[in-house]
Design a protein around this motif. Structure first.
Motif, PDB file in Angstrom:
ATOM      1  N   CYS A  11       0.802  -1.226   0.000  1.00  0.00           N
ATOM      2  CA  CYS A  11       0.000   0.000   0.000  1.00  0.00           C
ATOM      3  C   CYS A  11       0.833   1.273   0.000  1.00  0.00           C
ATOM      4  O   CYS A  11       0.305   2.344  -0.293  1.00  0.00           O
ATOM      5  N   GLY A  12       2.094   1.154   0.343  1.00  0.00           N
ATOM      6  CA  GLY A  12       2.936   2.352   0.381  1.00  0.00           C
ATOM      7  C   GLY A  12       2.369   3.387   1.326  1.00  0.00           C
ATOM      8  O   GLY A  12       1.909   3.068   2.416  1.00  0.00           O
ATOM      9  N   ASN A  13       2.347   4.640   0.881  1.00  0.00           N
ATOM     10  CA  ASN A  13       1.859   5.716   1.735  1.00  0.00           C
ATOM     11  C   ASN A  13       0.355   5.960   1.584  1.00  0.00           C
ATOM     12  O   ASN A  13      -0.165   6.955   2.054  1.00  0.00           O
ATOM     13  N   ARG A  14      -0.348   5.046   0.921  1.00  0.00           N
ATOM     14  CA  ARG A  14      -1.801   5.196   0.756  1.00  0.00           C
ATOM     15  C   ARG A  14      -2.564   4.728   1.980  1.00  0.00           C
ATOM     16  O   ARG A  14      -3.776   4.865   2.043  1.00  0.00           O
ATOM     17  N   MET A  15      -1.856   4.177   2.947  1.00  0.00           N
ATOM     18  CA  MET A  15      -2.514   3.640   4.135  1.00  0.00           C
ATOM     19  C   MET A  15      -1.597   3.789   5.338  1.00  0.00           C
ATOM     20  O   MET A  15      -0.400   3.553   5.247  1.00  0.00           O
ATOM     21  N   THR A  16      -2.184   4.190   6.465  1.00  0.00           N
ATOM     22  CA  THR A  16      -1.441   4.248   7.722  1.00  0.00           C
ATOM     23  C   THR A  16      -1.655   2.922   8.432  1.00  0.00           C
ATOM     24  O   THR A  16      -2.791   2.523   8.679  1.00  0.00           O
ATOM     25  N   VAL A  17      -0.581   2.248   8.744  1.00  0.00           N
ATOM     26  CA  VAL A  17      -0.661   0.914   9.333  1.00  0.00           C
ATOM     27  C   VAL A  17      -0.440   0.999  10.840  1.00  0.00           C
ATOM     28  O   VAL A  17       0.494   1.647  11.309  1.00  0.00           O
ATOM     29  N   PHE A  18      -1.337   0.347  11.575  1.00  0.00           N
ATOM     30  CA  PHE A  18      -1.222   0.228  13.023  1.00  0.00           C
ATOM     31  C   PHE A  18      -0.971  -1.231  13.368  1.00  0.00           C
ATOM     32  O   PHE A  18      -1.419  -2.128  12.665  1.00  0.00           O
ATOM     33  N   GLY A  19      -0.267  -1.446  14.470  1.00  0.00           N
ATOM     34  CA  GLY A  19      -0.028  -2.788  14.955  1.00  0.00           C
ATOM     35  C   GLY A  19      -1.122  -3.209  15.914  1.00  0.00           C
ATOM     36  O   GLY A  19      -1.879  -2.384  16.421  1.00  0.00           O
ATOM     37  N   GLY A  20      -1.185  -4.507  16.173  1.00  0.00           N
ATOM     38  CA  GLY A  20      -2.133  -5.048  17.131  1.00  0.00           C
ATOM     39  C   GLY A  20      -1.451  -5.312  18.452  1.00  0.00           C
ATOM     40  O   GLY A  20      -0.696  -4.472  18.952  1.00  0.00           O
ATOM     41  N   SER A  26       5.581  -4.536  15.714  1.00  0.00           N
ATOM     42  CA  SER A  26       4.945  -3.826  14.602  1.00  0.00           C
ATOM     43  C   SER A  26       5.659  -2.512  14.306  1.00  0.00           C
ATOM     44  O   SER A  26       5.813  -2.125  13.148  1.00  0.00           O
ATOM     45  N   PHE A  27       6.099  -1.794  15.351  1.00  0.00           N
ATOM     46  CA  PHE A  27       6.837  -0.540  15.135  1.00  0.00           C
ATOM     47  C   PHE A  27       8.112  -0.798  14.367  1.00  0.00           C
ATOM     48  O   PHE A  27       8.465  -0.056  13.454  1.00  0.00           O
ATOM     49  N   VAL A  28       8.813  -1.859  14.761  1.00  0.00           N
ATOM     50  CA  VAL A  28      10.065  -2.200  14.098  1.00  0.00           C
ATOM     51  C   VAL A  28       9.821  -2.459  12.607  1.00  0.00           C
ATOM     52  O   VAL A  28      10.653  -2.110  11.769  1.00  0.00           O
ATOM     53  N   GLU A  29       8.664  -3.020  12.296  1.00  0.00           N
ATOM     54  CA  GLU A  29       8.330  -3.333  10.901  1.00  0.00           C
ATOM     55  C   GLU A  29       7.745  -2.145  10.152  1.00  0.00           C
ATOM     56  O   GLU A  29       7.462  -2.235   8.970  1.00  0.00           O
ATOM     57  N   GLY A  30       7.522  -1.017  10.853  1.00  0.00           N
ATOM     58  CA  GLY A  30       7.077   0.193  10.172  1.00  0.00           C
ATOM     59  C   GLY A  30       5.685   0.682  10.517  1.00  0.00           C
ATOM     60  O   GLY A  30       5.213   1.656   9.922  1.00  0.00           O
ATOM     61  N   ALA A  31       5.000   0.054  11.455  1.00  0.00           N
ATOM     62  CA  ALA A  31       3.671   0.523  11.845  1.00  0.00           C
ATOM     63  C   ALA A  31       3.772   1.923  12.448  1.00  0.00           C
ATOM     64  O   ALA A  31       4.752   2.257  13.115  1.00  0.00           O
ATOM     65  N   GLN A  32       2.754   2.736  12.203  1.00  0.00           N
ATOM     66  CA  GLN A  32       2.747   4.122  12.681  1.00  0.00           C
ATOM     67  C   GLN A  32       2.017   4.296  14.008  1.00  0.00           C
ATOM     68  O   GLN A  32       1.982   5.388  14.561  1.00  0.00           O
ATOM     69  N   GLY A  33       1.401   3.228  14.497  1.00  0.00           N
ATOM     70  CA  GLY A  33       0.661   3.302  15.746  1.00  0.00           C
ATOM     71  C   GLY A  33       0.380   1.919  16.268  1.00  0.00           C
ATOM     72  O   GLY A  33       0.834   0.916  15.701  1.00  0.00           O
ATOM     73  N   TRP A  34      -0.434   1.874  17.326  1.00  0.00           N
ATOM     74  CA  TRP A  34      -0.639   0.626  18.039  1.00  0.00           C
ATOM     75  C   TRP A  34      -2.025   0.624  18.642  1.00  0.00           C
ATOM     76  O   TRP A  34      -2.414   1.556  19.331  1.00  0.00           O
ATOM     77  N   ARG A  48       4.072   5.442  26.706  1.00  0.00           N
ATOM     78  CA  ARG A  48       5.516   5.658  26.836  1.00  0.00           C
ATOM     79  C   ARG A  48       6.305   4.753  25.896  1.00  0.00           C
ATOM     80  O   ARG A  48       7.304   5.180  25.313  1.00  0.00           O
ATOM     81  N   ILE A  49       5.865   3.515  25.744  1.00  0.00           N
ATOM     82  CA  ILE A  49       6.530   2.599  24.815  1.00  0.00           C
ATOM     83  C   ILE A  49       6.534   3.203  23.418  1.00  0.00           C
ATOM     84  O   ILE A  49       7.566   3.260  22.748  1.00  0.00           O
ATOM     85  N   PHE A  50       5.366   3.680  22.983  1.00  0.00           N
ATOM     86  CA  PHE A  50       5.268   4.268  21.647  1.00  0.00           C
ATOM     87  C   PHE A  50       6.117   5.526  21.544  1.00  0.00           C
ATOM     88  O   PHE A  50       6.859   5.715  20.579  1.00  0.00           O
ATOM     89  N   SER A  51       6.036   6.384  22.558  1.00  0.00           N
ATOM     90  CA  SER A  51       6.786   7.632  22.539  1.00  0.00           C
ATOM     91  C   SER A  51       8.297   7.387  22.509  1.00  0.00           C
ATOM     92  O   SER A  51       9.019   8.049  21.763  1.00  0.00           O
ATOM     93  N   LEU A  52       8.752   6.450  23.317  1.00  0.00           N
ATOM     94  CA  LEU A  52      10.183   6.124  23.311  1.00  0.00           C
ATOM     95  C   LEU A  52      10.632   5.697  21.924  1.00  0.00           C
ATOM     96  O   LEU A  52      11.677   6.128  21.431  1.00  0.00           O
TER      97      LEU A  52
END
Length: 136
Positions: A11-20, A26-34, A48-52
């Protein structure tokens, strides 16, 4: 989590991906949220995990905090996420009640595990009732 890199690649930049449930991975793989169910129980730690990771680039610290809270994250993952969350909140001192049908409360052994997590992580609220804290 294994789908995160595939969705990003397709999907490239056509979709914002969140992890479960596996947010850090998921962050390591490129997810933008959780979408962190554990945020209902330990919101500051999950934020804090996300912010760090995302804001500070402190990957090692984010991973350490994630691993510390992984027992809570895993407890509210899977089929019993509603019952698990309500049990934890109940043992913390909040009147969360039982899950609505067709969901069932946790079996006694799992409820005892919820109580143990609250004790281990020091999640119980002070003696004042939760309702009185919100009416001030």
């Amino acid at each position: 989590m294994t789908g995160v890199p595939d969705v990003i690649r397709l999907c490239g930049n056509r979709m914002t991906v969140f992890g479960g449930i596996l947010g850090f991975e998921s962050f390591v793989e490129g997810a933008q949220g959780w979408v962190a169910v554990a945020s209902n129980v330990v919101p500051s730690a999950m934020a804090r995990i996300f912010s760090l990771f995302a804001d500070d680039g402190a990957i090692i610290e984010a991973r350490e905090l994630y691993l510390k809270y992984l027992p809570v994250i895993e407890f509210v993952g899977g089929q019993a996420y509603v019952a698990g969350t309500k049990a934890l909140l109940g043992h913390m001192g909040f009147a969360a009640g039982s899950p609505r049908p067709p969901r069932l409360p946790l079996p006694a052994a799992r409820d005892a595990a919820a109580r143990a997590l609250v004790e281990t992580f020091g999640l119980a609220w002070p003696a004042a009732s939760a309702s009185s804290r919100w009416t001030a």
